[in-house]
Design a protein around this motif. Sequence first.
Motif, PDB file in Angstrom:
ATOM      1  N   PHE A 368       0.519  22.811  42.897  1.00  0.00           N
ATOM      2  CA  PHE A 368      -0.879  22.523  43.177  1.00  0.00           C
ATOM      3  C   PHE A 368      -1.627  23.776  43.642  1.00  0.00           C
ATOM      4  O   PHE A 368      -2.706  23.686  44.209  1.00  0.00           O
ATOM      5  N   GLY A 369      -1.017  24.955  43.424  1.00  0.00           N
ATOM      6  CA  GLY A 369      -1.632  26.209  43.834  1.00  0.00           C
ATOM      7  C   GLY A 369      -1.310  26.618  45.255  1.00  0.00           C
ATOM      8  O   GLY A 369      -1.996  27.466  45.832  1.00  0.00           O
ATOM      9  N   GLU A 370      -0.243  26.046  45.837  1.00  0.00           N
ATOM     10  CA  GLU A 370       0.061  26.307  47.249  1.00  0.00           C
ATOM     11  C   GLU A 370       0.879  27.567  47.479  1.00  0.00           C
ATOM     12  O   GLU A 370       0.937  28.087  48.598  1.00  0.00           O
ATOM     13  N   LEU A 407      -0.806   9.901  47.431  1.00  0.00           N
ATOM     14  CA  LEU A 407      -1.005  11.273  46.978  1.00  0.00           C
ATOM     15  C   LEU A 407       0.330  11.963  46.689  1.00  0.00           C
ATOM     16  O   LEU A 407       1.369  11.555  47.202  1.00  0.00           O
ATOM     17  N   PRO A 408       0.294  13.014  45.878  1.00  0.00           N
ATOM     18  CA  PRO A 408       1.502  13.834  45.697  1.00  0.00           C
ATOM     19  C   PRO A 408       1.929  14.472  47.022  1.00  0.00           C
ATOM     20  O   PRO A 408       1.140  14.535  47.979  1.00  0.00           O
ATOM     21  N   TYR A 409       3.153  14.974  47.058  1.00  0.00           N
ATOM     22  CA  TYR A 409       3.673  15.582  48.279  1.00  0.00           C
ATOM     23  C   TYR A 409       4.872  16.466  47.946  1.00  0.00           C
ATOM     24  O   TYR A 409       5.378  16.459  46.823  1.00  0.00           O
ATOM     25  N   HIS A 410       5.313  17.209  48.939  1.00  0.00           N
ATOM     26  CA  HIS A 410       6.559  17.967  48.835  1.00  0.00           C
ATOM     27  C   HIS A 410       7.701  17.077  49.326  1.00  0.00           C
ATOM     28  O   HIS A 410       7.626  16.525  50.419  1.00  0.00           O
ATOM     29  N   GLU A 411       8.746  16.988  48.517  1.00  0.00           N
ATOM     30  CA  GLU A 411       9.882  16.141  48.862  1.00  0.00           C
ATOM     31  C   GLU A 411      11.032  17.035  49.339  1.00  0.00           C
ATOM     32  O   GLU A 411      11.489  17.910  48.604  1.00  0.00           O
ATOM     33  N   TRP A 412      11.453  16.788  50.560  1.00  0.00           N
ATOM     34  CA  TRP A 412      12.542  17.568  51.171  1.00  0.00           C
ATOM     35  C   TRP A 412      13.821  16.727  51.151  1.00  0.00           C
ATOM     36  O   TRP A 412      13.805  15.558  51.540  1.00  0.00           O
ATOM     37  N   ALA A 429       6.175  17.492  61.919  1.00  0.00           N
ATOM     38  CA  ALA A 429       6.268  18.776  62.632  1.00  0.00           C
ATOM     39  C   ALA A 429       6.590  19.924  61.669  1.00  0.00           C
ATOM     40  O   ALA A 429       6.031  21.018  61.787  1.00  0.00           O
ATOM     41  N   ILE A 430       7.497  19.672  60.730  1.00  0.00           N
ATOM     42  CA  ILE A 430       7.783  20.699  59.714  1.00  0.00           C
ATOM     43  C   ILE A 430       6.516  21.000  58.922  1.00  0.00           C
ATOM     44  O   ILE A 430       6.189  22.160  58.657  1.00  0.00           O
ATOM     45  N   ASP A 431       5.802  19.944  58.538  1.00  0.00           N
ATOM     46  CA  ASP A 431       4.577  20.107  57.768  1.00  0.00           C
ATOM     47  C   ASP A 431       3.572  20.976  58.520  1.00  0.00           C
ATOM     48  O   ASP A 431       2.949  21.874  57.941  1.00  0.00           O
ATOM     49  N   GLY A 432       3.435  20.720  59.819  1.00  0.00           N
ATOM     50  CA  GLY A 432       2.517  21.519  60.625  1.00  0.00           C
ATOM     51  C   GLY A 432       2.932  22.971  60.708  1.00  0.00           C
ATOM     52  O   GLY A 432       2.089  23.880  60.628  1.00  0.00           O
ATOM     53  N   ALA A 433       4.245  23.205  60.838  1.00  0.00           N
ATOM     54  CA  ALA A 433       4.756  24.583  60.891  1.00  0.00           C
ATOM     55  C   ALA A 433       4.530  25.299  59.567  1.00  0.00           C
ATOM     56  O   ALA A 433       4.227  26.499  59.538  1.00  0.00           O
ATOM     57  N   LEU A 434       4.651  24.566  58.460  1.00  0.00           N
ATOM     58  CA  LEU A 434       4.428  25.157  57.147  1.00  0.00           C
ATOM     59  C   LEU A 434       2.948  25.473  56.936  1.00  0.00           C
ATOM     60  O   LEU A 434       2.594  26.522  56.376  1.00  0.00           O
ATOM     61  N   GLN A 435       2.072  24.594  57.418  1.00  0.00           N
ATOM     62  CA  GLN A 435       0.631  24.844  57.310  1.00  0.00           C
ATOM     63  C   GLN A 435       0.214  26.099  58.066  1.00  0.00           C
ATOM     64  O   GLN A 435      -0.668  26.846  57.631  1.00  0.00           O
ATOM     65  N   LYS A 436       0.863  26.348  59.210  1.00  0.00           N
ATOM     66  CA  LYS A 436       0.532  27.546  59.995  1.00  0.00           C
ATOM     67  C   LYS A 436       0.868  28.826  59.238  1.00  0.00           C
ATOM     68  O   LYS A 436       0.224  29.854  59.421  1.00  0.00           O
ATOM     69  N   GLN A 437       1.900  28.763  58.391  1.00  0.00           N
ATOM     70  CA  GLN A 437       2.318  29.944  57.640  1.00  0.00           C
ATOM     71  C   GLN A 437       1.571  30.115  56.325  1.00  0.00           C
ATOM     72  O   GLN A 437       1.423  31.241  55.834  1.00  0.00           O
ATOM     73  N   ASN A 438       1.132  28.994  55.735  1.00  0.00           N
ATOM     74  CA  ASN A 438       0.581  29.047  54.383  1.00  0.00           C
ATOM     75  C   ASN A 438      -0.779  28.353  54.341  1.00  0.00           C
ATOM     76  O   ASN A 438      -0.871  27.134  54.386  1.00  0.00           O
ATOM     77  N   SER A 439      -1.829  29.155  54.246  1.00  0.00           N
ATOM     78  CA  SER A 439      -3.192  28.614  54.298  1.00  0.00           C
ATOM     79  C   SER A 439      -3.517  27.784  53.061  1.00  0.00           C
ATOM     80  O   SER A 439      -4.313  26.841  53.125  1.00  0.00           O
ATOM     81  N   TYR A 440      -2.916  28.140  51.909  1.00  0.00           N
ATOM     82  CA  TYR A 440      -3.154  27.356  50.690  1.00  0.00           C
ATOM     83  C   TYR A 440      -2.626  25.925  50.869  1.00  0.00           C
ATOM     84  O   TYR A 440      -3.287  24.952  50.495  1.00  0.00           O
ATOM     85  N   TYR A 441      -1.429  25.837  51.428  1.00  0.00           N
ATOM     86  CA  TYR A 441      -0.824  24.525  51.654  1.00  0.00           C
ATOM     87  C   TYR A 441      -1.661  23.725  52.659  1.00  0.00           C
ATOM     88  O   TYR A 441      -1.907  22.523  52.463  1.00  0.00           O
ATOM     89  N   LYS A 442      -2.115  24.395  53.698  1.00  0.00           N
ATOM     90  CA  LYS A 442      -2.942  23.721  54.707  1.00  0.00           C
ATOM     91  C   LYS A 442      -4.213  23.165  54.082  1.00  0.00           C
ATOM     92  O   LYS A 442      -4.614  22.013  54.364  1.00  0.00           O
ATOM     93  N   ASP A 443      -4.851  23.947  53.215  1.00  0.00           N
ATOM     94  CA  ASP A 443      -6.092  23.490  52.572  1.00  0.00           C
ATOM     95  C   ASP A 443      -5.844  22.259  51.702  1.00  0.00           C
ATOM     96  O   ASP A 443      -6.687  21.352  51.635  1.00  0.00           O
ATOM     97  N   LEU A 444      -4.683  22.214  51.042  1.00  0.00           N
ATOM     98  CA  LEU A 444      -4.367  21.067  50.188  1.00  0.00           C
ATOM     99  C   LEU A 444      -4.097  19.807  51.015  1.00  0.00           C
ATOM    100  O   LEU A 444      -4.426  18.698  50.594  1.00  0.00           O
ATOM    101  N   ILE A 445      -3.500  20.002  52.201  1.00  0.00           N
ATOM    102  CA  ILE A 445      -3.261  18.856  53.095  1.00  0.00           C
ATOM    103  C   ILE A 445      -4.573  18.352  53.685  1.00  0.00           C
ATOM    104  O   ILE A 445      -4.886  17.152  53.641  1.00  0.00           O
ATOM    105  N   GLY A 447      -7.523  18.890  52.629  1.00  0.00           N
ATOM    106  CA  GLY A 447      -8.438  18.473  51.567  1.00  0.00           C
ATOM    107  C   GLY A 447      -8.017  17.203  50.857  1.00  0.00           C
ATOM    108  O   GLY A 447      -8.634  16.813  49.857  1.00  0.00           O
ATOM    109  N   LYS A 448      -6.952  16.562  51.354  1.00  0.00           N
ATOM    110  CA  LYS A 448      -6.452  15.293  50.809  1.00  0.00           C
ATOM    111  C   LYS A 448      -6.011  15.406  49.342  1.00  0.00           C
ATOM    112  O   LYS A 448      -6.080  14.433  48.583  1.00  0.00           O
TER     113      LYS A 448
END
Length: 497
Positions: A368-370, A407-412, A429-445, A447-448
């Motif tokens: 999704f461009g993340e 919605l689509p998602y990352h499957e761990w 919590a993992i999702d939040g930690a990943l958003q802090k590292q990757n702004s593209y991923y954060k925008d997709l979360i 932005g729904k």
Amino acid sequence: MSIKSFSAKLFAKYIVSKTQKWSSEPEETQQKVFEYLIKSASQTRFGKDHDFKNISTYQDFAKRVPIRDYEELKSYVDEVVAGEKDILWPGKPQYFAKTSGTTSGAKYIPITAESMPMHTSAARDAILHYIAETDNRSFVDKKMIFLQGSPELQEQNGIQTGRLSGIVAHYVPGYLQKNRMPSWETNCIEDWETKVEAIVAETTKEDMSVISGIPSWVQMYFERLTAKTGKKVGELFPNFNLFIYGGVNYEPYRKKFENLIGRKVDSIELYPASEGFFAFQDSQNEKGMLLLLNSGIFYEFIKADTFFNENSDRLTIGQVEVGVNYVMIISTTAGLWAYNVGDTIMFTSTKPYRVVVSGRIKHFISAFGEHVIGKEVEEALASTATSFNVQVSEFTVAPQINPTEGLPYHEWFIEFDKEPEDINAFAKAIDGALQKQNSYYKDLITGKVLETLKINVVSKGGFNQYMKSKGKLGGQNKLPRLANDRKIADALNEFGF
């Protein structure tokens, strides 16, 4: 103090002084390597095809020699495999390191008389830097184990062929042979589970001080030791104080290892590959591994986020920056030219040049461009596992593009040794930690476009079952941390995990 221990201290001091000399002159060191490579290969088939005789600068080289991966270099390699000489490097290789390929089947990576010594001296120098810094050298008089592939080799048109770790096993210096484990006979066992059981039987009563291998397979060895003896590894081996590893990031395994061992031990990270030995951890106090600029390898770097663009900039060592994700390109004394190893790295320092492996250029998620990379998922999981007091055995991540609902998602897919009490809170919590590292991923979360990642708990031993089903259990085989497709994810779902 034994003679061996005293000699190790003196030799360590000498090697560190040599390292300081070339690492303080990085661009000059790489220029010397570049000139040697071009001059040496000018009369080879590859050198003539690419007009090496008229290459006098790096810019000349970059114009004449395109970036290639194994598949794109394969026509030359096939000639070498067929027994032809003077194709990629003068003469014939000493060995082929045989690895499993993706689109091309088995890969045959040449190792020459010039490149072979670098595979062994780098590992030695890593230990010597550790001795020089810590003055811990008591382990040189005790038993050491190296979990590796079989050292048995086959002949391919007069050239010995086998796994890299098996080839390197033939070069263990004489002064370590007496201390080295497992036995040659056990090391030659091909079936990994049988081999681990034999290693356990051989080592339970030995005074082990150094243990080395890929963390995922060393973990299996530790678990079998504990199951057989009922003791922590550190209790069984009271003088075990140094773990040497490479191949995958240790951080997701660290807490599990400390639990299996019963205490903390020092560790040294190595960065070896069939194509060359690229870096080693030269300090216990600095982040990253020292990039080996004097080992017959000329390095180029391309920013990972532009790698698939046409005419991406090719950078040399003096042009790189700290914290940028680069694809590493190599030219070597084994005859690999502007060769894409497939790894991505980040520099943690430029004085000297130290790197961390951030992932694989083909192992990412950007459905999704993340642009999520291995380093980000590993750090997100490691930090969250610590805060939740959770122990992770193994994991992999894939995109779920077409869910049955929502919605689509990352499957761990995670195999736990100690599960979180609340799996949903852990995922969030993992999702939040990943958003802090990757702004593209954060925008997709936010932005729904994506919803918070979801976790599938893999049953105990599930990943080993999966790897076994693919014929990749043990040795140098590694489970990809993440993929942009669902081949592994769907296969795991078929296992019912």
